[in-house]
Design a protein around this motif. Structure first.
Motif, PDB file in Angstrom:
ATOM      1  N   LEU A  22       0.935  -1.705  -0.335  1.00 23.57           N
ATOM      2  CA  LEU A  22       0.129   0.199  -0.074  1.00 23.57           C
ATOM      3  C   LEU A  22       1.206   1.115  -0.121  1.00 23.57           C
ATOM      4  CD1 LEU A  22      -3.050   1.325   0.426  1.00 23.57           C
ATOM      5  CD2 LEU A  22      -2.559   1.598   2.945  1.00 23.57           C
ATOM      6  N   GLY A  23       0.954   1.792  -0.925  1.00 23.26           N
ATOM      7  CA  GLY A  23       2.240   2.777  -1.155  1.00 23.26           C
ATOM      8  C   GLY A  23       3.841   2.591  -1.309  1.00 23.26           C
ATOM      9  N   ASP A  24       3.962   2.987   0.058  1.00 26.87           N
ATOM     10  CA  ASP A  24       5.699   2.477   0.193  1.00 26.87           C
ATOM     11  C   ASP A  24       5.570   1.190   1.509  1.00 26.87           C
ATOM     12  OD1 ASP A  24       6.970   3.972  -1.407  1.00 26.87           O
ATOM     13  OD2 ASP A  24       6.871   5.299  -0.379  1.00 26.87           O
ATOM     14  N   SER A  25       4.195   0.801   1.796  1.00 32.05           N
ATOM     15  CA  SER A  25       4.470  -0.078   3.132  1.00 32.05           C
ATOM     16  C   SER A  25       4.082  -1.479   2.722  1.00 32.05           C
ATOM     17  CB  SER A  25       3.181   0.514   4.244  1.00 32.05           C
ATOM     18  OG  SER A  25       3.104   1.715   4.065  1.00 32.05           O
ATOM     19  N   ASP A  26       4.868  -2.135   2.669  1.00 31.03           N
ATOM     20  CA  ASP A  26       4.978  -4.014   2.494  1.00 31.03           C
ATOM     21  C   ASP A  26       3.538  -4.017   3.942  1.00 31.03           C
ATOM     22  OD1 ASP A  26       4.350  -6.379   2.460  1.00 31.03           O
ATOM     23  OD2 ASP A  26       6.273  -7.051   2.301  1.00 31.03           O
ATOM     24  N   ILE A  27       2.332  -4.519   3.489  1.00 35.21           N
ATOM     25  CA  ILE A  27       1.375  -4.859   4.082  1.00 35.21           C
ATOM     26  C   ILE A  27       1.393  -6.617   4.538  1.00 35.21           C
ATOM     27  CG2 ILE A  27      -0.068  -2.891   3.843  1.00 35.21           C
ATOM     28  CD1 ILE A  27      -2.483  -4.850   2.398  1.00 35.21           C
ATOM     29  N   THR A  28       1.589  -6.472   3.819  1.00 39.22           N
ATOM     30  CA  THR A  28       2.005  -8.260   3.687  1.00 39.22           C
ATOM     31  C   THR A  28       2.585  -8.909   5.042  1.00 39.22           C
ATOM     32  OG1 THR A  28       2.982  -8.043   1.634  1.00 39.22           O
ATOM     33  CG2 THR A  28       2.064 -10.528   2.524  1.00 39.22           C
ATOM     34  N   SER A  29       3.832  -8.323   5.641  1.00 40.43           N
ATOM     35  CA  SER A  29       4.141  -8.459   7.092  1.00 40.43           C
ATOM     36  C   SER A  29       3.709  -7.399   7.941  1.00 40.43           C
ATOM     37  CB  SER A  29       5.675  -8.441   6.741  1.00 40.43           C
ATOM     38  OG  SER A  29       5.764  -6.639   6.210  1.00 40.43           O
ATOM     39  N   SER A  30       2.723  -7.006   7.643  1.00 40.08           N
ATOM     40  CA  SER A  30       1.577  -6.342   8.933  1.00 40.08           C
ATOM     41  C   SER A  30       1.289  -7.717  10.107  1.00 40.08           C
ATOM     42  CB  SER A  30       0.783  -5.114   8.806  1.00 40.08           C
ATOM     43  OG  SER A  30       1.156  -4.505   8.092  1.00 40.08           O
ATOM     44  N   SER A  31       1.373  -7.085  11.487  1.00 38.16           N
ATOM     45  CA  SER A  31       0.311  -7.568  12.225  1.00 38.16           C
ATOM     46  C   SER A  31      -0.931  -7.247  12.389  1.00 38.16           C
ATOM     47  CB  SER A  31       1.000  -7.243  13.563  1.00 38.16           C
ATOM     48  OG  SER A  31      -0.091  -6.213  13.821  1.00 38.16           O
ATOM     49  N   ASP A  32      -1.675  -8.193  12.551  1.00 37.01           N
ATOM     50  CA  ASP A  32      -3.340  -8.563  12.544  1.00 37.01           C
ATOM     51  C   ASP A  32      -3.703  -6.861  13.559  1.00 37.01           C
ATOM     52  OD1 ASP A  32      -4.146 -10.701  11.468  1.00 37.01           O
ATOM     53  OD2 ASP A  32      -4.516 -11.347  13.456  1.00 37.01           O
ATOM     54  N   ARG A  33      -3.694  -6.905  14.194  1.00 37.14           N
ATOM     55  CA  ARG A  33      -2.963  -5.134  15.252  1.00 37.14           C
ATOM     56  C   ARG A  33      -2.615  -4.212  13.801  1.00 37.14           C
ATOM     57  NH1 ARG A  33      -0.767  -3.542  20.481  1.00 37.14           N
ATOM     58  NH2 ARG A  33       0.862  -2.223  19.251  1.00 37.14           N
ATOM     59  N   GLN A  34      -1.783  -3.829  13.155  1.00 38.50           N
ATOM     60  CA  GLN A  34      -1.581  -2.895  12.456  1.00 38.50           C
ATOM     61  C   GLN A  34      -2.321  -2.893  11.247  1.00 38.50           C
ATOM     62  OE1 GLN A  34       2.519  -5.031  11.518  1.00 38.50           O
ATOM     63  NE2 GLN A  34       3.395  -2.978  12.581  1.00 38.50           N
ATOM     64  N   LEU A  35      -2.364  -4.586  11.255  1.00 38.78           N
ATOM     65  CA  LEU A  35      -3.681  -4.392   9.831  1.00 38.78           C
ATOM     66  C   LEU A  35      -4.735  -3.572   9.809  1.00 38.78           C
ATOM     67  CD1 LEU A  35      -3.700  -7.359   7.534  1.00 38.78           C
ATOM     68  CD2 LEU A  35      -2.946  -5.610   6.822  1.00 38.78           C
ATOM     69  N   THR A  36      -5.289  -4.057  11.579  1.00 36.48           N
ATOM     70  CA  THR A  36      -6.491  -2.979  11.873  1.00 36.48           C
ATOM     71  C   THR A  36      -6.497  -1.918  11.785  1.00 36.48           C
ATOM     72  OG1 THR A  36      -7.427  -5.041  13.211  1.00 36.48           O
ATOM     73  CG2 THR A  36      -8.112  -2.911  14.135  1.00 36.48           C
ATOM     74  N   ALA A  37      -5.171  -1.283  12.065  1.00 34.86           N
ATOM     75  CA  ALA A  37      -5.364   0.604  12.294  1.00 34.86           C
ATOM     76  C   ALA A  37      -5.429   0.817  10.603  1.00 34.86           C
ATOM     77  CB  ALA A  37      -3.846   0.601  13.224  1.00 34.86           C
ATOM     78  N   LEU A  38      -4.435   0.315   9.824  1.00 35.69           N
ATOM     79  CA  LEU A  38      -4.849   0.461   8.902  1.00 35.69           C
ATOM     80  C   LEU A  38      -5.893   0.731   8.087  1.00 35.69           C
ATOM     81  CD1 LEU A  38      -1.703  -0.840   6.086  1.00 35.69           C
ATOM     82  CD2 LEU A  38      -3.976  -1.253   5.266  1.00 35.69           C
ATOM     83  N   ARG A  39      -6.577  -0.566   8.344  1.00 33.46           N
ATOM     84  CA  ARG A  39      -7.874  -0.257   7.580  1.00 33.46           C
ATOM     85  C   ARG A  39      -8.799   1.201   8.588  1.00 33.46           C
ATOM     86  NH1 ARG A  39      -8.279  -6.121   8.359  1.00 33.46           N
ATOM     87  NH2 ARG A  39      -9.386  -5.911  10.688  1.00 33.46           N
ATOM     88  N   ARG A  40      -8.364   0.886   9.444  1.00 33.63           N
ATOM     89  CA  ARG A  40      -9.010   2.547   9.500  1.00 33.63           C
ATOM     90  C   ARG A  40      -8.833   3.823   9.616  1.00 33.63           C
ATOM     91  NH1 ARG A  40      -9.470   0.426  16.256  1.00 33.63           N
ATOM     92  NH2 ARG A  40     -10.987  -1.906  15.399  1.00 33.63           N
ATOM     93  N   SER A  41      -7.680   3.903   8.815  1.00 30.95           N
ATOM     94  CA  SER A  41      -7.268   4.953   8.517  1.00 30.95           C
ATOM     95  C   SER A  41      -7.193   5.622   6.269  1.00 30.95           C
ATOM     96  CB  SER A  41      -5.708   5.342   8.895  1.00 30.95           C
ATOM     97  OG  SER A  41      -4.791   3.854   9.308  1.00 30.95           O
ATOM     98  N   ARG A  42      -6.118   4.513   5.919  1.00 29.87           N
ATOM     99  CA  ARG A  42      -5.816   4.381   4.547  1.00 29.87           C
ATOM    100  C   ARG A  42      -6.549   3.846   3.997  1.00 29.87           C
ATOM    101  NH1 ARG A  42       0.467   2.964   5.633  1.00 29.87           N
ATOM    102  NH2 ARG A  42       0.692   3.609   3.640  1.00 29.87           N
ATOM    103  N   ILE A  43      -7.480   2.473   4.341  1.00 31.55           N
ATOM    104  CA  ILE A  43      -8.342   1.816   3.747  1.00 31.55           C
ATOM    105  C   ILE A  43      -9.296   2.020   3.508  1.00 31.55           C
ATOM    106  CG2 ILE A  43      -9.017  -0.787   3.183  1.00 31.55           C
ATOM    107  CD1 ILE A  43      -6.196  -0.681   2.437  1.00 31.55           C
ATOM    108  N   GLY A  44     -11.171   2.494   2.220  1.00 35.45           N
ATOM    109  CA  GLY A  44     -11.630   2.678   3.295  1.00 35.45           C
ATOM    110  C   GLY A  44     -12.669   1.256   1.958  1.00 35.45           C
ATOM    111  N   PHE A  45     -13.772  -0.020   2.386  1.00 38.29           N
ATOM    112  CA  PHE A  45     -14.467  -0.751   1.494  1.00 38.29           C
ATOM    113  C   PHE A  45     -15.616  -0.172   1.863  1.00 38.29           C
ATOM    114  CE2 PHE A  45     -15.085  -4.602   0.096  1.00 38.29           C
ATOM    115  CZ  PHE A  45     -13.477  -4.782  -0.326  1.00 38.29           C
ATOM    116  N   VAL A  46     -16.478  -0.211   0.650  1.00 35.18           N
ATOM    117  CA  VAL A  46     -18.114  -0.746   0.527  1.00 35.18           C
ATOM    118  C   VAL A  46     -18.175  -1.731  -0.244  1.00 35.18           C
ATOM    119  CG1 VAL A  46     -19.738   0.580  -0.764  1.00 35.18           C
ATOM    120  CG2 VAL A  46     -17.392   1.872   0.076  1.00 35.18           C
ATOM    121  N   PHE A  47     -18.897  -2.627   0.500  1.00 39.17           N
ATOM    122  CA  PHE A  47     -20.187  -3.618  -0.034  1.00 39.17           C
ATOM    123  C   PHE A  47     -21.082  -3.405  -0.788  1.00 39.17           C
ATOM    124  CE2 PHE A  47     -17.570  -3.426   4.226  1.00 39.17           C
ATOM    125  CZ  PHE A  47     -16.827  -5.012   4.154  1.00 39.17           C
TER     126      PHE A  47
END
Ligand SMILES: Nc1ncnc2c1ncn2[C@@H]1O[C@H](COP(=O)(O)OP(=O)(O)O)[C@@H](O)[C@H]1O
Ligand SMILES: [Mg+2]
Length: 247
Positions: free
Chosen positions: A74-99
């Motif tokens: 995601l941009g310069d961040s390798d999210i593959t190596s993110s922990s679940d906690r980091q992913l949660t933070a990332l989803r809350r600030s850097r990503i939007g999702f519409v269902f």
């Protein structure tokens, strides 16, 4: 942990992504070696036959699901190596999702739904920010309404306001018009187009060639692999390609 790349033009880059469900005779390769870049400030549609891996790919790109192997940037961040906690933070600030099904909280008003991601991110939403978000989707006068008091198209526009309120780098949408009538679908697609024209990056899964035709380009999947990429194609050309892949 984040790994820094030198220069990434893409908002999201996926490298050799694999995701398999089940084992033995029940094994399904939902995503089978995908390499793709989603350009910044551009709207990419993802099409393909049912079961071709579209949703799985979108969920992996958005950090909602892990790949078995491969890398997601995601941009310069390798999210593959993110922990679940980091992913949660990332989803809350850097990503939007519409269902497809909007997924608004039924007991909350439109304003409260829109302010929810800000609250979850520990930010105190100002009424002005929330009103501006609702106004940008044409619903300034619907802030006090609950989802059941809104039409499907209005609910989806609230969901888009909620997804955009944190200023995400990428807006992901999985069949955002799949549950809407043609007129409401039109208003949602107009809104997405305006958002991209203002600089937003969008990645959208759709079955609908008319929806994909509003995007800048369309990636086609079959059996978990990217098999084609068309830029600026008409709805007719996209429909024809999809029919070929479904054969
Ligand atoms: N949680 C899951 N468990 C088992 N199989 C799954 C799961 N999610 C998806 N699949 C399978 O993976 C394949 C791709 O699914 P999906 O990504 O939902 O495709 P699409 O969105 O293109 O219809 C399908 O064969 C589907 O049945
Ligand atoms: Mg799907």
């Amino acid at each position: 942990m984040t790994t820094t790349l030198t220069q990434t033009a893409a908002a999201i880059s996926m490298r050799d992504i694999h995701r398999t469900y089940g084992r033995g005779s029940a094994e399904v390769r939902a995503v089978d070696g995908v390499d793709i870049d989603f350009p910044r400030g551009s709207w990419t549609a993802v099409m393909g036959p049912s079961g071709s891996g579209k949703s799985t790919l979108l969920h992996i790109a958005a950090g909602l699901e892990h790949a078995d192997s491969g890398r997601v940037f995601l941009g310069d961040s390798d999210i593959t190596s993110s922990s679940d906690r980091q992913l949660t933070a990332l989803r809350r600030s850097r990503i939007g999702f519409v269902f497809q099904s909007f997924n608004l909280v039924g007991s909350l008003t439109a304003e409260q739904n829109v302010s929810l991601p800000l609250r979850l991110a520990g930010r105190r939403p100002s009424r002005a920010d929330v009103k501006a978000a609702l106004s940008s989707v044409g619903l300034a006068d619907r802030g006090r309404h609950r989802p059941r008091e809104l039409s499907g198209g209005q609910q989806q526009r609230v969901a888009i306001a909620r997804a955009l309120v944190t200023g995400p780098e990428v807006l992901f949408a999985d069949e955002p018009t799949g549950a809407l009538d043609t007129t409401s679908a039109h208003s949602v697609l107009d809104l997405l187009r305006a958002t991209v024209d203002a600089g937003q990056t969008i990645v959208m899964v759709t079955h609908d060639p008319a929806a994909a035709a509003r995007a800048d380009s369309t990636v086609f999947l079959r059996d978990g692999r990217v098999v084609d990429h068309l830029a600026g194609a008409s709805a007719g050309a996209l429909a024809a390609r999809l029919v070929q892949l479904e054969a």
